[in-house]
Enzyme design. Sequence first.
Site, short mmCIF file in Angstrom:
data_model
loop_
_atom_site.label_atom_id
_atom_site.label_comp_id
_atom_site.label_asym_id
_atom_site.label_seq_id
_atom_site.Cartn_x
_atom_site.Cartn_y
_atom_site.Cartn_z
N HIS A 209 4.76 0.02 0.89
CA HIS A 209 5.06 -0.95 1.77
C HIS A 209 4.12 -1.90 2.30
CE1 HIS A 209 2.53 2.03 3.74
NE2 HIS A 209 2.23 1.54 4.64
N HIS B 55 0.23 5.69 0.69
CA HIS B 55 -0.85 6.77 1.27
C HIS B 55 -0.39 7.85 0.61
CE1 HIS B 55 -1.61 3.91 4.26
NE2 HIS B 55 -0.38 3.85 4.75
N GLU C 41 3.02 7.49 8.70
CA GLU C 41 2.89 6.59 10.02
C GLU C 41 4.22 6.12 10.19
OE1 GLU C 41 0.08 3.85 7.67
OE2 GLU C 41 1.74 2.35 7.75
N GLN D 229 0.90 -1.10 0.01
CA GLN D 229 0.21 0.01 0.19
C GLN D 229 0.87 1.26 -0.01
OE1 GLN D 229 -1.81 0.41 4.59
NE2 GLN D 229 -1.86 -1.59 3.64
N ARG E 126 -4.05 0.59 -2.75
CA ARG E 126 -3.20 -0.68 -2.60
C ARG E 126 -2.41 -1.13 -4.08
NH1 ARG E 126 -7.81 -0.53 0.12
NH2 ARG E 126 -7.53 -1.14 2.53
#
Length: 435
Positions: free
Chosen positions: A279, A94, A129, A92, A298
């Site tokens: 990642h 972001h 994240e 995925q 994804r």
Amino acid sequence: MLIFIENTPRAYAWGSTEALPDMLGTAPTGEPQAELWLGTHPGSPAQVAKATPVQHTLIDLVESDPERYGVDGGPLPFLLKVLAIGAPLSLQVHPNREQAAAGFAAEERAGVPRDARERNYCDPTHKPELLVALTEVTALSGFRDLALAREDLLLLAAAARELGLAPGAAGFERAACRLVGRDAGELRRDFLTWVFSREPAVGDALACLVEVLAAAESGVLGFWERALEEGAVDPDRLAALRALAAAHPGDPGVLVSLLLHLVRLAPGEAIYLGAGQIHAYLSGVAVEVMASSDNVLRAGLTQKHVDIDELCRIVDTGELADPRFPAERLGSGVLAWRPAVPEFQLVRARVREAEAEAGSGYAASEAATRVDLPAHAPVVLVVTAGKVRIERPDAQPAEVVSARRGQSLYVSAGEPICITGHGEVFLATVGVGER
């Protein structure tokens, strides 16, 4: 205020059946439990513990007095999680702030339902994240040198030829050829598009991969055994391929994984995932903190929606030199991970009893008998080992609670907190970047 919070773990298929129940002191349900969310994200807001007779969420608490309990008069900009990774997650990416805002607005204008399978942008927020390992964690994180990926593909091709799997060998060779020439970033983007193209060569490579991996494991490939002895084959990479092919047979993401760094994190090591960095987490237990968003595009290893065109538009195709993110030592027993984002930072505090002997828990070099930390903004914390005492001695009146492994607290902004006892605590709060 020091307020106990709790939540029900989210039961995703990739979760572990044992890890979160073990930490929380609950009975296993028999189904995978993947993520414990501790924050105000509306997808699964934390509950105020023992809020009887009426149940209250952390959202309700913040809305009851936004200036006292929120951040800048609103919900928490960060989300703290405990992850129990029993099987590989999807590959995925972001989006950054601008991409998230534009994508969300476009899908809103188009009338795409927010719960639709084909929805790409659930909210207008970016999702950087940070993950810190509690046990050994394996992950795919960021693009590596294309030459290394090409070597692995050619090794798979040679193994397929030794087994007489000519179409599969040709598929691997075709994949390797796609990583030669032109700009490296464009090659990576083109490779992502190609593996989802349904071209027969992709299917041939994926179809023979399981046989190649089984033969390699059984030791019947003389070529492969020699390559292992000479260091040409990374056994960790081989194990990761086996896990991915077993969990997602025929999925193009298995080939994409060869373009990425394979990272093995020891407990206390971290990776940071900025915008566009591809990642996937493969195994282990970890603490994760992120901006309070659920935007995910994804690139395989999933049964969920894959929009490869949109992913290729936002993915960062540059090579990542080192996936690991270093910690700063703030004092005895205290480490902090502080990426340059305003939404979050993560602090780990380890404490030990003064009379604890060497070898009985944390060494003196790793833990302090007392840790004092500021709380200029709200804090969400989770105890990941032992039992600790958390105090606010300067509050009027003074506040104090005891918390054991698996328990979590929300701490309102105000006076510093003091941590003693014998254990480990992770604390999330707002970041050091510009707001």
